[in-house]
Motif scaffolding. Structure first.
Motif, mmCIF file in Angstrom:
data_model
loop_
_atom_site.group_PDB
_atom_site.id
_atom_site.type_symbol
_atom_site.label_atom_id
_atom_site.label_comp_id
_atom_site.label_asym_id
_atom_site.label_seq_id
_atom_site.Cartn_x
_atom_site.Cartn_y
_atom_site.Cartn_z
ATOM 1 N N ILE A 160 0.783 -1.065 -0.153
ATOM 2 C CA ILE A 160 0.113 -0.064 0.018
ATOM 3 C C ILE A 160 0.867 1.122 0.099
ATOM 4 O O ILE A 160 1.903 1.301 0.735
ATOM 5 N N ILE A 161 0.430 2.346 -0.750
ATOM 6 C CA ILE A 161 1.229 3.486 -0.755
ATOM 7 C C ILE A 161 0.297 4.517 -0.813
ATOM 8 O O ILE A 161 -0.813 4.628 -1.293
ATOM 9 N N ASN A 162 0.303 5.497 0.351
ATOM 10 C CA ASN A 162 -0.318 6.601 0.626
ATOM 11 C C ASN A 162 0.487 7.955 0.182
ATOM 12 O O ASN A 162 1.445 8.097 0.772
ATOM 13 N N VAL A 163 -0.276 8.728 -0.793
ATOM 14 C CA VAL A 163 0.491 9.971 -1.007
ATOM 15 C C VAL A 163 -0.487 11.007 -0.569
ATOM 16 O O VAL A 163 -1.671 11.292 -1.272
ATOM 17 N N TYR A 164 0.170 12.074 0.023
ATOM 18 C CA TYR A 164 -0.645 13.253 0.708
ATOM 19 C C TYR A 164 -0.398 14.253 -0.276
ATOM 20 O O TYR A 164 0.916 14.451 -0.432
ATOM 21 N N TYR A 165 -1.285 15.527 -0.447
ATOM 22 C CA TYR A 165 -0.889 16.359 -1.348
ATOM 23 C C TYR A 165 0.029 17.444 -0.693
ATOM 24 O O TYR A 165 0.828 18.260 -1.414
ATOM 25 N N ASN A 166 0.456 17.256 0.605
ATOM 26 C CA ASN A 166 1.365 18.325 1.202
ATOM 27 C C ASN A 166 2.968 17.516 1.027
ATOM 28 O O ASN A 166 3.864 18.079 1.632
ATOM 29 N N GLY A 167 3.125 16.531 0.612
ATOM 30 C CA GLY A 167 4.349 15.828 0.382
ATOM 31 C C GLY A 167 4.560 14.527 1.233
ATOM 32 O O GLY A 167 5.597 14.124 1.123
ATOM 33 N N THR A 168 3.617 14.231 2.087
ATOM 34 C CA THR A 168 3.786 13.189 3.018
ATOM 35 C C THR A 168 3.646 11.766 2.207
ATOM 36 O O THR A 168 2.604 11.866 1.513
ATOM 37 N N VAL A 169 4.573 10.967 2.207
ATOM 38 C CA VAL A 169 4.453 9.571 1.507
ATOM 39 C C VAL A 169 4.544 8.584 2.772
ATOM 40 O O VAL A 169 5.751 8.516 3.420
ATOM 41 N N GLU A 170 3.552 7.442 2.685
ATOM 42 C CA GLU A 170 3.706 6.395 3.651
ATOM 43 C C GLU A 170 3.640 5.081 2.672
ATOM 44 O O GLU A 170 2.791 5.111 1.617
ATOM 45 N N ALA A 171 4.230 4.055 2.967
ATOM 46 C CA ALA A 171 4.003 2.890 2.236
ATOM 47 C C ALA A 171 4.440 1.568 2.975
ATOM 48 O O ALA A 171 5.105 1.594 4.164
ATOM 49 N N PHE A 193 11.833 0.301 -4.135
ATOM 50 C CA PHE A 193 10.452 1.215 -4.174
ATOM 51 C C PHE A 193 11.035 2.585 -4.673
ATOM 52 O O PHE A 193 11.989 3.167 -4.277
ATOM 53 N N ILE A 194 10.450 3.197 -5.733
ATOM 54 C CA ILE A 194 10.691 4.436 -6.271
ATOM 55 C C ILE A 194 10.290 5.303 -5.616
ATOM 56 O O ILE A 194 8.915 5.428 -5.507
ATOM 57 N N LEU A 195 11.030 6.228 -4.770
ATOM 58 C CA LEU A 195 10.487 7.584 -4.195
ATOM 59 C C LEU A 195 10.010 8.476 -4.943
ATOM 60 O O LEU A 195 10.068 8.627 -6.175
ATOM 61 N N ILE A 196 8.741 8.971 -4.508
ATOM 62 C CA ILE A 196 7.804 9.771 -5.027
ATOM 63 C C ILE A 196 8.088 11.324 -4.666
ATOM 64 O O ILE A 196 8.372 11.583 -3.612
ATOM 65 N N GLY A 197 8.352 12.254 -5.690
ATOM 66 C CA GLY A 197 8.475 13.415 -5.164
ATOM 67 C C GLY A 197 10.050 13.844 -5.259
ATOM 68 O O GLY A 197 10.929 12.888 -5.541
ATOM 69 N N LYS A 202 3.750 21.166 -8.245
ATOM 70 C CA LYS A 202 2.669 22.111 -7.987
ATOM 71 C C LYS A 202 1.416 21.501 -8.999
ATOM 72 O O LYS A 202 1.436 21.538 -10.147
ATOM 73 N N GLY A 203 0.419 21.013 -8.237
ATOM 74 C CA GLY A 203 -0.820 20.617 -8.879
ATOM 75 C C GLY A 203 -0.686 19.409 -9.505
ATOM 76 O O GLY A 203 -1.699 18.881 -10.350
ATOM 77 N N ILE A 204 0.434 18.750 -9.279
ATOM 78 C CA ILE A 204 0.587 17.466 -10.123
ATOM 79 C C ILE A 204 0.984 16.159 -8.803
ATOM 80 O O ILE A 204 2.062 16.505 -8.114
ATOM 81 N N ILE A 205 0.094 15.174 -8.885
ATOM 82 C CA ILE A 205 0.769 13.981 -8.230
ATOM 83 C C ILE A 205 1.086 12.677 -9.034
ATOM 84 O O ILE A 205 -0.107 12.508 -9.925
ATOM 85 N N GLN A 206 2.151 12.489 -9.115
ATOM 86 C CA GLN A 206 2.442 11.257 -10.183
ATOM 87 C C GLN A 206 3.369 10.027 -9.549
ATOM 88 O O GLN A 206 4.187 10.369 -8.642
ATOM 89 N N VAL A 207 2.708 8.886 -9.691
ATOM 90 C CA VAL A 207 3.381 7.666 -9.035
ATOM 91 C C VAL A 207 4.050 6.809 -10.156
ATOM 92 O O VAL A 207 3.028 6.505 -11.532
#
Length: 267
Positions: A25-36, A44-48, A87-92
């Motif tokens: 499970i991967i959780n991505v929050y708009y404020n930049g917090t990522v949990e897996a 695991f490829i880091l997001i951001g 800004k305005g983009i979340i990409q995994v």
């Protein structure tokens, strides 16, 4: 009786295997917090970007080129960190299939979502957009700056979705996407004059960005771009021509066919 006894003895073993196999499970929050929460995953490829506060629990690891290489893959591994998201983009973009949850505030306007989410609910004032068995996710969003008519429209959507959550979350997701697409369509149909003004500008607007992201993801023909973005063919064609003119993409003609690719930067 003997068979039943064997089944009872082996049941906890197989249950443990199934549980471990399903925890990715991967959780991505708009404020930049990522949990897996991972199991049987080697990398695991880091997001951001600009990663800080990186924590890896349950495995030894190496970090190289924004990729975490895990050594104890048989354990359940917990990863958390803070990142800077565009800004305005979340990409995994991961290797392997995961359950990916993206959390956005309820005043966010989703302009583009790929692939289609499996569920869409509201938790603690946040949109929870879930993708199952996915490794590539792209969401383009923006925030409302005027909370009048638009805010009331958000409330209508929220009430519609909330009423359907208990019975069918997938249906709620489809309704949300239809409502969002209708908003995009209403903006597109404002008139040819506005379209021409947008095409003159050197700044990419919402529709330009949607088309560009579709091409970045491998959509190369005009027909596929129309299918992927949901834009009218004439609008998609004009946006493609604008992106070619501004140097973001290039047009390639081969054997009578035309395709579009992201233009490589010259060294």
């Amino acid at each position: 009786m003997r068979r039943l006894l064997i089944v009872l003895i082996l049941l906890p073993f197989f249950t443990t295997i199934l549980l471990h196999a399903s925890i990715n499970i991967i959780n991505v929050y708009y404020n930049g917090t990522v949990e897996a929460e991972l199991s049987n995953v080697t990398q695991f490829i880091l997001i951001g970007s600009n990663i800080t506060d990186l924590r890896v629990i349950g495995s030894q690891y190496n970090l190289s080129n924004n990729i975490i290489y895990l050594k104890n893959t048989g354990n359940i591994v917990y990863i958390s960190y803070k990142a800077v998201l565009p800004k305005g983009i979340i990409q995994v973009n991961e290797n392997g299939n995961f359950t990916i949850n993206v959390f956005l505030p309820i005043n966010a306007s989703m302009n583009y979502i790929y692939p289609q989410p499996s569920s869409f609910i509201v938790i603690n004032g946040l949109y929870n957009i879930t993708f199952t068995n996915a490794n590539k996710v792209t969401i383009l969003y923006s925030f409302y700056s005027i909370f009048s008519q638009r805010q009331s429209e958000n409330n209508v959507e929220l009430y519609l979705i909330g009423g359907l959550i208990g019975s069918d979350s997938v249906l709620a997701s489809l309704i949300f996407l239809l409502l969002r697409r209708s908003k995009v369509a209403s903006k597109i149909n404002k008139g040819e004059e506005e379209e021409n003004i947008d095409l003159i500008s050197n700044v990419l607007d919402e529709r330009d960005t949607i088309v560009l992201e579709a091409i970045k993801m491998g959509t190369s023909t005009l027909a596929d771009i129309v299918r992927q973005t949901g834009l009218p063919k004439s609008t998609a064609y004009r946006r493609v021509k604008k992106l070619v003119k501004l140097g973001y993409i290039e047009e390639i003609r081969e054997e009578g066919k035309v395709r579009y690719v992201v233009k490589k930067k010259e060294d």
